[in-house]
Every structure is written in C-alpha cells, then in structure tokens.
Scaffold this motif. Structure first.
Motif, mmCIF file in Angstrom:
data_model
loop_
_atom_site.group_PDB
_atom_site.id
_atom_site.type_symbol
_atom_site.label_atom_id
_atom_site.label_comp_id
_atom_site.label_asym_id
_atom_site.label_seq_id
_atom_site.Cartn_x
_atom_site.Cartn_y
_atom_site.Cartn_z
ATOM 1 N N TYR A 583 21.924 52.349 -31.190
ATOM 2 C CA TYR A 583 21.130 53.413 -30.583
ATOM 3 C C TYR A 583 22.002 54.565 -30.064
ATOM 4 N N ALA A 584 23.197 54.243 -29.597
ATOM 5 C CA ALA A 584 24.090 55.308 -29.119
ATOM 6 C C ALA A 584 24.486 56.232 -30.261
ATOM 7 N N GLN A 585 24.800 55.645 -31.422
ATOM 8 C CA GLN A 585 25.134 56.464 -32.592
ATOM 9 C C GLN A 585 23.921 57.241 -33.083
ATOM 10 N N LEU A 586 22.735 56.617 -32.983
ATOM 11 C CA LEU A 586 21.512 57.310 -33.384
ATOM 12 C C LEU A 586 21.338 58.593 -32.574
ATOM 13 N N GLY A 602 8.139 48.209 -31.560
ATOM 14 C CA GLY A 602 7.611 49.548 -31.817
ATOM 15 C C GLY A 602 6.474 49.847 -30.882
ATOM 16 N N GLU A 603 5.396 49.077 -30.995
ATOM 17 C CA GLU A 603 4.249 49.311 -30.131
ATOM 18 C C GLU A 603 4.330 48.520 -28.828
ATOM 19 N N ASP A 604 5.426 47.815 -28.601
ATOM 20 C CA ASP A 604 5.560 46.986 -27.410
ATOM 21 C C ASP A 604 6.483 47.585 -26.348
ATOM 22 N N GLY A 605 6.978 48.796 -26.564
ATOM 23 C CA GLY A 605 7.837 49.452 -25.589
ATOM 24 C C GLY A 605 9.318 49.165 -25.727
ATOM 25 N N ALA A 606 9.678 48.211 -26.610
ATOM 26 C CA ALA A 606 11.087 47.822 -26.715
ATOM 27 C C ALA A 606 11.947 48.933 -27.301
ATOM 28 N N VAL A 607 11.498 49.548 -28.376
ATOM 29 C CA VAL A 607 12.259 50.642 -28.988
ATOM 30 C C VAL A 607 12.256 51.855 -28.054
ATOM 31 N N GLN A 608 11.108 52.106 -27.430
ATOM 32 C CA GLN A 608 11.007 53.241 -26.507
ATOM 33 C C GLN A 608 12.037 53.110 -25.376
ATOM 34 N N ALA A 609 12.228 51.884 -24.872
ATOM 35 C CA ALA A 609 13.192 51.672 -23.783
ATOM 36 C C ALA A 609 14.607 52.031 -24.223
ATOM 37 N N GLU A 610 14.960 51.658 -25.452
ATOM 38 C CA GLU A 610 16.294 51.972 -25.972
ATOM 39 C C GLU A 610 16.468 53.476 -26.164
ATOM 40 N N LEU A 611 15.429 54.129 -26.668
ATOM 41 C CA LEU A 611 15.517 55.572 -26.895
ATOM 42 C C LEU A 611 15.628 56.330 -25.571
ATOM 43 N N GLU A 612 14.899 55.877 -24.562
ATOM 44 C CA GLU A 612 14.975 56.550 -23.262
ATOM 45 C C GLU A 612 16.355 56.397 -22.618
ATOM 46 N N LYS A 613 17.013 55.249 -22.855
ATOM 47 C CA LYS A 613 18.371 55.058 -22.333
ATOM 48 C C LYS A 613 19.309 56.154 -22.829
ATOM 49 N N ALA A 615 18.238 59.199 -23.985
ATOM 50 C CA ALA A 615 17.595 60.525 -23.883
ATOM 51 C C ALA A 615 17.195 61.091 -25.240
ATOM 52 N N ILE A 616 16.653 60.221 -26.097
ATOM 53 C CA ILE A 616 16.155 60.660 -27.407
ATOM 54 C C ILE A 616 14.642 60.836 -27.306
ATOM 55 N N PRO A 617 14.129 62.046 -27.518
ATOM 56 C CA PRO A 617 12.667 62.219 -27.500
ATOM 57 C C PRO A 617 12.014 61.448 -28.651
ATOM 58 N N TYR A 618 10.801 60.935 -28.394
ATOM 59 C CA TYR A 618 10.123 60.124 -29.420
ATOM 60 C C TYR A 618 8.627 60.368 -29.374
#
Length: 898
Positions: A583-586, A602-613, A615-618
């Motif tokens: 996720y850092a490289q992403l 995806g729909e369970d918040g797991a990916v969203q949590a990684e993206l927010e760490k 600061a990637i908008p989604y």
C-alpha cells in the motif's frame, strides 16, 4: 472522426451485438473519435439512438418502449417484431428513442461505420454492400468474405477444396425433415455415415445458437436436436396443463428466448402467434380442448441443418489480423476449457463459466501449425482487417478449423480483446487499429479514394499527438479481484472501470489485482494481457507464475516481437510491467484509487483502512459504514430500529449446527414457514441466495455452507439445490434465514434496485442523488448472477413500472426513493451505492418499501443496471465514474482540513 457504431440488428445474436456496440462506444479513444450510436432494430430500421438507451441491460428494456407495449398479465417483455405496429406507430416508437435514419443520410451523421453486428444482415455482406453504395467506409471484411463467412455449409465446401481438414458432414433440409415419415431411418443413415458423437448445427447462426452435441445413441434426442437447429418446438400440453403459473412463465421465457428457444413470432400450423401472453392463452385453450401436443415453428427458422462428426481434441479460438504489408498475422491461439461438452452462450459470455488459456497448451510446433493454418484460411477466404477462427487440434496433431467469423464478439471478456492484450494493446488501442486498418483496406477498393486518404492522414497525425498528451493525466489505481465468491464479477467491474478511464482525456488508469487473505492483502500491478484474462482465478494463476520466475511463454515472446511495429504505433511504446507492491508503494504510484472489489475485502472497510493510512483518496463509503453494510443481519437490525421495513431474520451458526442440528432445524421451522430465503450474511452478487421450500433443501444448503473444506461440492446437495455448472457457493461459519417477502394483499409487488450518488453542498453537508430504481424480474426463484451482470440476460426495466399512470408512477417513485435515501443516511453511506428492495403498492395508495440489502461498492460491469439509472439523470458511465472519483478526492481534502 465521427464513428457510427452499428449494433443490434435482426439476428438471434442481437443482444450480444447490442452489448458489443456499447463496449465499442465506451472504449473508442475520446481524443481521436466521436462515437455515434446507430441502433438497428429487428425489423431492419436504422435509428440514431439517444445515448442513454445504450446503457439498458437488454434491447427489450427500452425497445419497444413500455408505453407502446401491450399490457402483459405475466410481465413479459417483447421485441418489436411481436408488436404488429402500423407504419405511423413504428415511426413514433423510433422517434421516442432516437432519430430514424435513411441510408442516404448516413454521411451527414458519421464518417466511418464500425460494425458490431452479428449473424444474418450483419456478417453476410448485406450491410457492407449498403455502406459501399453510399460511400461510407466500414470496419472489417468486405462483401465477398462476409458472404462466405456467414454460411457454415459453403465455408466447409471451400475449405475442403483448399485442402483444409474437415470432419465428416451431411445436411438435412427443413422440407425433407418435416415432410418425411421415416425420420428414424434418416437418423440411422446419418449415424452410419457420421458416427457418434455428432454435432448438429444451425448453418447461419453464431454464439453456439442452435448447436447440440449428440453423444447417446438415442433417436428422440436426435429429433430434439434437429428441431432445435430448425427452431421448432413440440409442446406436451398434458405437461403444460400441470404447471403452476410461475412455472408456465419460466417455461415461456425459455421457449420464446431468441438464443435458447425459438423466439417469437411463431407458427402453429397456419396461426401466427406474436406475444408470450398470446401463446400462453393459445396453449391453455388447446389443452382445454383436449389436444395432447402442438408444434411451434419460429417465423425465422433455418432451411437446413448441418451435421458433423464430433472432433475430440483441444478447442481453440484465434484472432487473425492484417499487418501493414497486408499479410495475415495470427495472434496467440487461446484454448477453451469448458464446464460442459458445449462452449455455449452462458460459457462464452459470463466470466468464470469457462477458462481461456493463452497460448493453447500444446507444444511450440503445434502452436506454429495452428497459427499457420489460421493465417492460411484468412487468406483463402479473402478476409480483411481481422477475423476470428475457431478450431480443434487432436492428440495426433491434426488441425480442424471451423466457423471462421468475419466479426468477433466485442464484449470486454471476448477473444477479440483478450488476444490483442497479449501483444500489448488495450481495447481502446485495438479499436483504433481496427478503424485505421479498415480505412486502408477501403482505400484499395478504388472508391472515394481521395477523401479516405485525407481521413487516414488526419488520423495518423492525431495518433502521434495523442501519445504526447498521455503524460499529463491523473493516475488512478483500479483495484480488482479479491478472494471472495464475487472475485470474478469484481474483475469484470475493474476492467470496465479501467477501460472507461483509459479512453478518457483526463485519467491514466493502473490495473491492480488484489489477492491473498484477510490477514494479508497481496497487491500486484498487472500488464494489460494479464488483466484481460478470463476471470480472477486465471489472473491469480498468471500472477503466481510471474512470482515463481516463470517467464512469458516463448511463443508469446515471438508473437509480441513480430507485432512490435504494429503495437508501437498504437501504444507510443508505453507499457505496464508486472510488479508486486504494498500500500505504501501504491500511494507513490497513484493520485487516487477506485476500489472495484465486491464482498470481502473491499466492502468490509479493510481496504479503505489501508488507503486512509496512506492518504489515498478512494471511492465509496468510509470504514465504519462499510464494516456495517457488509453484514446483512446487522444492517437490517439497524434499519428496523430506525423505522424502515425489513424481513424478519435469524442467524444460523456452524457450531450450533454441529452441536444439535435437529434442534436448530426445529428453531428455524418454529420461526419461519416454508418457503423462506437463505443467504450468506456477508456476500453479495446473488452468491448462494436460495429460496428454500423443504427441510431437505435447508439441510442441503446448511451442509454445503458448513462443509469442512473449500473443495468440490457434494453431488447430492448440488442436485437437491439444483446448482448450475460452475456456480460459486461460498463456505462460511454462519448465514442468514429470512422471511420470504411476498405480494400478500398488495395490488402490485416488485423487486427493485436503486442506485445513488453523493456530493457536497456549498455548506459542506452531504447531498444524496437517488436515481430512478430499476424493476428486476427474475426468471427463477431469485435474481441470478447472469441476470444481474451478463449482457443480454435478465429483465431490468428502468424506471420501474410502479404505475401505468405517469403522475402516480412519479409519486410512488418519490416515496420509494425517499426510503432508499433514509436507509443510506441511517447507514452513513457515502460516494455511491446500490440498495435492493421489495415494493408493495396497495389499492389504497399506500406504498411499502422493504430493504433487502445495501451494496457499498456495487457491481460496475457494463451490463449492470446502475448505469441505466444514471443515464436518466444525464450521466454517461464515464461521467458517473468521474463524479465518484471527484467525491472521493474532495472527501480526503475536506477531512484533511477539519
């Protein structure tokens, strides 16, 4: 250049043509082309279609429009040929969806015709000749190869004359078959000549329509297969009389389907029956009169049946394209691994139903031989620009080619794009190649050369300028795949998002495949050839091969090298390489992320949590809302607490089942009467959603859901639940039982699905735009995977038919949408979503909306009905995706400044 995309048409493949036309419309490079949708109805009329109708699920969802269709007591949809409209009515119907066109007016609307038509009138030289008469350049082969390509019988004769291997074959004429009293003798003679198994085909159809494989020595099955190829159906009226109304409806949907059945209008003797409702009444009357059988014949039947010996071997398909020096080049042939004996319509077009392996799994010499034979056939039939050639290779290395197609299917998962990706071309780039090469080919005809050369020079200049502009675009990572039972639909959604963004002038998408497990997400940047593999499992296999150091197949390397002059022209030399990332490289690679995953993760918040760490908008809802809506039980509990209507429900846990199954069954039966609904609590896409009618079915469902291993499903339970071949069935440790919501004493009852989009008001508050819901008509007991996501399947009517009175319909729609918005606000849904519900409408005017489930990352496949809904509000699919991304980026900016 204005590109008139011709789609629809008069053949039985019109739905795949309709979906293919939409694919071309969406994927044409917007920097080079203006897409002009030219819909051909099944009467042969040309209509400049209003663009919003392009995003309907099927042709019957918009044409003929509901206001022109006869009222159907059983909610059937019809094609225009069933309407018996007058000339004035037909003109009004056409004008309600677009502008009727005459061929003499083509040149005022478009400069080039891209043909996405299939079968008779599309691939047979008719439309090609018409376009030549009016001096309109067009894609693909000319009149002669098209006329040859449509007839399987003529093809076979020419192929044999040119020295190609051919199976034993014979034909039966329709007249001889219908007028003989010695059908069984004919069968014995053909069996002696051809042998078993044998393949029985309709000579002028594609997409495996009218094709059967006879394996058993059984005259009755042979007779059924011949009738199927002639589009004749015998109805047992005693059986018909015994069916319930819902069973009769399902039977007629299949019978009148233009692909699997005979279609309508159809004859019984000299009586022509136009609509499913009329046929229902006709069969009821015949049964009441004491008749035992009647035979129906499609008005558009075949005049001949082709019968061939069955070839045992590996099946393949190969796209052949024309190079700059006019020589043919076969792309890497793809092996087709089917779930059944026949590569049928469902296997061809629904992701995950078959496997496509490229290149075919044979030795290098055999790959060379297949490519050589395909190139030789391309030249022998005088094909131009491109063709799709299917065939078999036996264990002995014998190659049998069959059914060369001068137009290929153009769905996102088709061989057309799949094999082009192997040489490095995206769908958008491959379509540009087709248009440019077709222009070159039309110049050779000696007609209108000066204008065509000017068009070609201008296009070449624009292609060069476009490569320079690509460096300025916003980078969007499109995450697809996952490890749930919804992974194949996720890939289809992700590819659709990728393709919409890649043909835009604003975004540069990066395909990212997610796999692994809940403890560790694995992320991989995908080259386009891996992204366009048939399904998530094929992509995962290729990813692991890359990780294990398995280099690209030497034959692929060779073909890529051979195609390099062509690909560099259309790609500008740019390419995406395979890469394992975190996720850092992403975060370093992209400006935003579009999550195209469904279910977990995806729909369970797991990916969203990684993206927010990072600061990637989604796109879509935030972490807390996603964690809530993934669980159907918790979602419905909260909705009920806030005054919304939901089904009564109950959680079944594996440990309870193992401890005392009889006690658990007793508890369920005490709370719910049969039939009731069972489904996973945290999956979507109709995965394992079943209507349970008996205790035996409940036990079978529970045993499958709580099976010890992920492996193959028990044949006994599969049979009891009547699961389809390759149907996904997740393994869970709990599931939900729900009351079956039924019509009761309501006047009108329907299942609907409604999409929504959010944006920020000037004061920073959240504004919900809830779209007109779609009415979803299931052919079976629950909406299937195909009906939700497969082009040409399902009956999704948008807007939903709440009332035939427009004022009443609008009023009911407003009430339903208010309930959907209330549910979204209760659940703190953001970005966009799809909410499924049942609606009951009472004679008193009361409206009840029962929420079924909320999808925080709804399916975004080309055929999903959320695009039908957004079109009503003026959003093309790209506009909708752009608005979703825009909200995600503004949300991050807003949060950062709080």
């Amino acid at each position: 250049m204005r590109i008139g995309i011709f789609f629809g048409g008069q053949s039985r493949e019109r739905e795949i043509s309709f979906a293919g036309g939409r694919t071309v419309f969406d994927n044409l490079n917007k920097s080079l082309f203006e897409a002009v949708p030219i819909f051909i109805d099944s009467l042969g009329n040309f209509i400049l279609l209003n663009w919003e109708y392009l995003y309907k699920g099927t042709i019957r969802d918009f044409y003929p429009p509901a206001q022109f269709s006869p009222e159907s007591a059983h909610y059937f949809q019809i094609y225009i040929e069933s309407l018996q409209a007058s000339e004035e009515e037909l003109d009004a119907i056409m004008r309600s969806v677009g502008t009727p066109l005459q061929p003499k007016d083509f040149a005022t609307h478009f400069d080039f015709a891209f043909l996405a038509l299939h079968g008779p009138y599309g691939e047979d030289g008719n439309i090609q000749g018409l376009l030549e008469w009016y001096q309109i350049p067009y894609s693909g082969s000319g009149v002669l190869p098209s006329a040859i390509g449509i007839s399987k019988t003529i093809q076979k004769d020419l192929m044999v004359a040119a020295g190609f291997k051919s199976p034993s074959k014979t034909t039966i004429s329709r007249n001889n078959w219908l007028n003989t009293s010695i059908k069984e003798t004919i069968y014995q003679e053909i069996k002696q000549q051809i042998g078993l198994p044998m393949v029985i085909k309709s000579p002028h159809q594609g997409s495996s329509i009218g094709v059967s494989v006879l394996k058993e020595d059984n005259f009755s099955l042979f007779e059924d297969a011949i009738n199927r190829s002639l589009f004749i159906k015998s109805i047992d009226l005693t059986h018909w009389k015994s069916l319930s109304d819902s069973q009769k409806r399902s039977a007629l949907i299949t019978l009148t389907d233009i692909r699997e059945g005979i279609g309508l209008p159809a004859f019984h003797e000299k009586t022509l029956i136009h609509t499913p409702d009329a046929l229902w009444h006709y069969l009821d009357q015949a049964a009441s009169a004491g008749e035992k059988h009647i035979q129906l014949t499609s008005r558009d039947s075949e005049e001949q049946v082709l019968i061939e010996s069955f070839i045992k071997g590996k099946e393949f398909s190969c796209i052949v394209i024309q190079q700059a020096d006019d020589s043919p080049m076969a792309l890497p042939p793809t092996e087709i691994i089917k779930g059944s004996q026949l590569f049928d319509y469902r296997s061809k077009y629904l992701p995950g139903m078959s496997r496509k392996i490229t290149p075919i799994q044979v030795d290098d010499a055999s790959i060379d031989a297949i490519r050589h034979e395909c190139e030789r056939l391309f030249s022998a039939l005088h094909c131009q620009v491109y063709a799709r050639i299917d065939g078999f290779i036996t264990d002995k290395g014998d190659i049998f080619l069959n059914d060369p197609n001068t137009t290929s299917g153009m769905l996102p998962s088709s061989f057309f794009f799949h094999q082009a990706a192997e040489i490095g071309l995206t769908p958008s780039q491959f379509l540009t190649y087709i248009i440019r090469t077709s222009l070159v080919e039309r110049i050779k005809s000696g007609k209108n050369n000066t204008l065509l050369r000017q068009q070609l020079e201008k296009l070449d200049s624009q292609i060069g300028q476009m490569h320079l502009a690509n460096k300025e675009k916003n980078r969007v990572a499109v995450i697809m795949g996952g490890f749930s039972s919804e992974r194949h639909i996720s890939v289809e959604s992700g590819r659709n998002i990728f393709e919409k963004l890649s043909s835009s002038s604003k975004y540069a998408p990066i395909p990212i495949f997610l796999t692994g497990n809940e403890a560790k997400h694995e992320l991989y940047v995908l080259p386009v050839n891996i992204m366009l593999k048939d399904n998530a499992d094929d992509i995962k296999e290729k990813v692991h091969a890359q990780l294990n150091g398995q280099h690209k197949h030497p034959k692929l390397q060779e073909i890529i090298q051979q195609a390099q002059p062509l690909t560099e022209k259309y790609t500008g030399g740019s390419r995406t390489d395979f890469q394992a990332i975190d996720y850092a490289q992403l975060a370093q690679m992209c400006d935003a992320c579009f999550i195209a995953l469904h279910g977990r993760p995806g729909e369970d918040g797991a990916v969203q949590a990684e993206l927010e760490k990072h600061a990637i908008p989604y796109n879509g809802s935030g972490i807390a809302s996603s964690q809530l809506t993934i669980n159907k039980f918790d979602t419905n509990e909260l909705l009920r607490q806030n005054g919304l209507l939901v089904a009564d429900h109950f959680l079944v846990w594996e440990d309870q089942w193992r401890a005392n199954s009889q006690n658990l069954i007793a508890n369920v039966e005490a709370q719910f009467r049969y039939p009731f609904i069972v489904k996973p609590a945290d999956d979507g896409c109709s995965s394992a959603v079943k209507k349970i009618k008996t205790r035996e079915e409940f036990v079978a469902f529970t045993e499958l859901m709580f099976r010890p291993l992920e492996g193959e499903l028990s044949a006994k339970e599969v049979a009891i639940l009547q699961l389809k071949a390759n149907e996904e069935f997740p393994k869970k440790n709990f599931f939900v039982v729900e009351t079956l919501i039924e019509k009761g004493n309501a006047q009108h009852f329907m299942e609907i699905t409604g999409g929504l989009l959010t944006r920020y008001a000037a004061d920073g508050s959240l504004v919900y735009e809830v779209f007109e819901p779609s009415e979803a008509l299931a052919t079976g007991e629950v909406l299937s995977l195909e009906e939700k996501f497969l082009a040409g399947e399902g009956q999704n009517i948008t807007p939903a038919r709440f009332s035939r009175n427009e004022a009443q319909r609008a009023n009911i729609s407003a009430q339903v949408r208010a309930e959907l918005e209330k549910a979204a606000r209760v659940l703190n849904v953001e970005g966009y979503a799809r909410i499924d519900a049942f609606v009951k409408i009472y004679e008193s005017g009361k409206v009840e909306t029962y929420i079924i489930e909320v999808n925080s990352l709804p399916g975004m496949t080309p055929a999903t009905c959320i695009f039908h809904q957004t079109a009503i509000n003026g959003y093309k699919p790209y506009d909708f995706i752009d608005a979703i991304l825009d909200f995600g980026m503004k949300r991050l900016h807003k949060t950062a400044h709080v």
